[in-house]
Design an enzyme around this catalytic site. Structure first.
Site, mmCIF file in Angstrom:
data_model
loop_
_atom_site.group_PDB
_atom_site.id
_atom_site.type_symbol
_atom_site.label_atom_id
_atom_site.label_comp_id
_atom_site.label_asym_id
_atom_site.label_seq_id
_atom_site.Cartn_x
_atom_site.Cartn_y
_atom_site.Cartn_z
ATOM 1 C CG ASP A 39 35.408 31.162 37.297
ATOM 2 O OD1 ASP A 39 35.720 32.036 36.533
ATOM 3 O OD2 ASP A 39 35.963 30.299 38.111
ATOM 4 C CG ASP A 48 33.943 39.284 32.003
ATOM 5 O OD1 ASP A 48 34.319 39.433 33.016
ATOM 6 O OD2 ASP A 48 34.182 40.148 30.952
ATOM 7 C CG ASN A 74 37.638 32.759 45.368
ATOM 8 O OD1 ASN A 74 38.593 32.574 46.025
ATOM 9 N ND2 ASN A 74 37.409 32.136 44.105
ATOM 10 C CE1 TYR A 138 44.545 40.107 44.345
ATOM 11 C CE2 TYR A 138 46.586 40.381 45.744
ATOM 12 C CZ TYR A 138 45.278 39.426 45.501
ATOM 13 O OH TYR A 138 44.948 38.526 45.873
ATOM 14 C CE LYS A 142 41.712 39.998 46.231
ATOM 15 N NZ LYS A 142 40.776 39.206 46.344
#
Length: 238
Positions: A39, A48, A74, A138, A142
């Site tokens: 992360d 990053d 995730n 988004y 996804k």
């Protein structure tokens, strides 16, 4: 007689420093796995993930600690905007972080999985992949993750590797709060529209991910598991 201990199964969790990712990392540790977190903040490997080179360096560091045979893709960001206002820069940023990082991270771990004859790939998609206002970048990325999941399931099953997606609905995270202001009528409409009459928690998603990561879930692959309080009922195909 000398006792030997089997090393804990290592699982990579991207974006595991907060929110859903942190809940998944905690659950993995509770289940006896070693959670390796990448992360941009926190006490794991700092990187990053929207940058190819930074991602590659982080993966090299993660694998230096030994083989990793499970992954939870995730990390992600929302970039909310109306269709005519969604910038191409935002679309590119969503592609890099939400989708390209999943491909790059999964590819890096496949040799470990194939050598072990075992692997678990769990990718966090979203209920928005079915369509949602103000989510062009988004939802597109996804939905792309669902396509990757299905392809991976078909290609990798012969090696003992499963690939599944978890698609959360409204979950009480900082990311949700930023994209859905508490005082917005649209946000209240989201809450009112949840059949179980509550917003989900990161732990709800972690529970679903833990099931798909389990060694006993080897006959489940290529699936999308909606964790949405019933929001998708009537929207997704049976």
């Amino acid at each position: 007689m000398t006792e030997t201990t089997t090393p804990a199964r290592r699982v990579l969790v991207t974006g595991g420093a907060a929110g859903i990712g942190a809940a998944i990392a905690r659950r993995c540790r509770d289940e006896g796995m070693e959670a390796v977190v990448i992360d941009r903040a926190g006490d794991g490997i700092i990187a990053d993930l929207s940058n190819v080179d930074s991602t590659a360096a982080a993966l090299e560091q993660a694998l230096a600690g030994g083989p990793i045979t499970s992954i939870v893709n995730n990390v992600g960001a929302v970039f909310p905007a109306a269709a005519e206002e969604q910038s191409l820069a935002e679309l590119a940023a969503a592609w890099e972080l939400n989708l390209r990082s999943a491909m790059q991270c999964t590819q890096a771990l496949l040799p470990s999985m194939k050598d072990a004859g075992f692997g678990r790939i769990v990718t966090i998609s979203s209920r928005a992949a079915l369509g949602k206002e103000l989510r062009s970048a988004y939802a597109a990325t996804k939905a792309g993750l669902l396509g990757l999941t299905r392809v991976w399931a078909l290609e990798l099953g012969q090696y003992g590797i499963t690939a599944n997606a978890v698609a959360p609905g409204p979950i009480a995270t900082e990311l949700f709060a930023k994209a859905n202001p508490a005082d917005s009528p649209r946000t209240q409409a989201i809450i009112d529209g949840v059949p179980v009459k509550r917003i989900g928690t990161p732990e709800d998603v972690a529970h679903a991910a833990a099931y798909l990561l389990d060694e006993r879930s080897g006959f489940v692959t290529g699936q999308t598991h909606y964790v949405c309080g019933g929001v998708t009922v009537g929207l997704s195909r049976v």
